[in-house]
Design a protein around this motif. Sequence first.
Motif, short mmCIF file in Angstrom:
data_model
loop_
_atom_site.label_atom_id
_atom_site.label_comp_id
_atom_site.label_asym_id
_atom_site.label_seq_id
_atom_site.Cartn_x
_atom_site.Cartn_y
_atom_site.Cartn_z
N LEU A 141 31.51 101.52 88.93
CA LEU A 141 30.75 100.60 88.13
C LEU A 141 30.61 101.19 86.62
CD1 LEU A 141 27.77 99.69 90.45
CD2 LEU A 141 29.94 98.78 90.37
N GLY A 142 30.58 100.23 85.71
CA GLY A 142 30.08 100.83 84.37
C GLY A 142 31.62 100.75 83.37
N CYS A 143 32.77 100.46 84.17
CA CYS A 143 34.05 100.41 83.10
C CYS A 143 34.93 99.52 83.95
CB CYS A 143 34.50 101.90 83.27
SG CYS A 143 35.13 102.45 84.91
N GLN A 144 35.97 99.21 83.44
CA GLN A 144 37.16 98.32 83.71
C GLN A 144 37.45 98.45 85.31
OE1 GLN A 144 40.82 98.58 81.64
NE2 GLN A 144 40.79 96.29 81.27
N VAL B 125 31.00 103.08 80.07
CA VAL B 125 29.71 103.78 79.84
C VAL B 125 30.01 105.10 79.85
CG1 VAL B 125 28.28 101.96 80.31
CG2 VAL B 125 28.72 103.43 82.11
N TYR B 126 31.10 105.55 80.31
CA TYR B 126 31.20 107.17 80.54
C TYR B 126 32.20 107.84 79.32
CZ TYR B 126 30.30 105.20 85.08
OH TYR B 126 29.63 104.65 86.08
N GLU B 127 32.13 109.18 79.34
CA GLU B 127 32.77 109.94 78.41
C GLU B 127 34.06 110.48 79.12
OE1 GLU B 127 31.79 110.87 75.30
OE2 GLU B 127 30.11 109.53 75.45
N ASN C 9 29.40 112.12 88.13
CA ASN C 9 28.66 111.39 87.06
C ASN C 9 29.09 109.85 86.81
OD1 ASN C 9 27.00 113.90 85.92
ND2 ASN C 9 29.26 114.38 85.23
N LEU C 10 29.73 109.56 87.84
CA LEU C 10 30.22 108.14 87.98
C LEU C 10 29.23 107.36 88.97
CD1 LEU C 10 34.14 108.45 88.11
CD2 LEU C 10 32.61 108.23 86.22
N MET C 11 28.94 106.07 88.82
CA MET C 11 28.20 105.23 89.46
C MET C 11 29.29 104.47 90.38
SD MET C 11 25.32 102.67 88.98
CE MET C 11 24.14 103.72 88.14
#
Length: 193
Positions: free
Chosen positions: A48-51, A80-82, A89-91
Amino acid sequence: GHPDWLQLTGLLHDMGKIMFLWGTSEDGQDGYSPNGKQWALGGDTFVLGCQIPNEAVVFPEFNKCNPDMSDERYNSKFGVYEPNCGIDNLMWAWGHDEYMYRMLVANGTTLPREGLDMIRFHSAYPWHDKGAYRHLMKEEDYEREKWVQLFNRFDLYTKDGENELRGDKMVKELWPYYRGLLDKYGLGGKLKW
């Protein structure tokens, strides 16, 4: 030939599907009716939080139905990630894998990280099977991915419906072995589900 913790992982990995007992049709987890919906219980897990990677998921034509894919905060490669932030650190999308992983950790299991990764990420096919999310991985995540890939050789499409170890034979011959493993890895007795 594999360590005992991997054998216990094989027994435990899909037990998170017990969530269906607490679900409803509205939340996609109705396990009480033979035609109940279980869309929120299983299936491939994605970040979640990216393509969402079209080339790495089943039925990519439905990605556009996800409101996040029309939100510029979440629909880019990094979202939303670096870069190289690491898989921890990924959801990840919620499902039986994440539930079982969190349940085991909350109960203080001493299964090694490799076993916990196998449980948590065995349905993350876009990652461990299709090569998605490389740009978000840390160097040590590649070794972790190898363990998940090893486990998956024994998971998908390997269940034997005609196994001779069913019923009383299983209870008499296998249960004492697995009971010992549960105790060894801190999962004997009453657990918090």
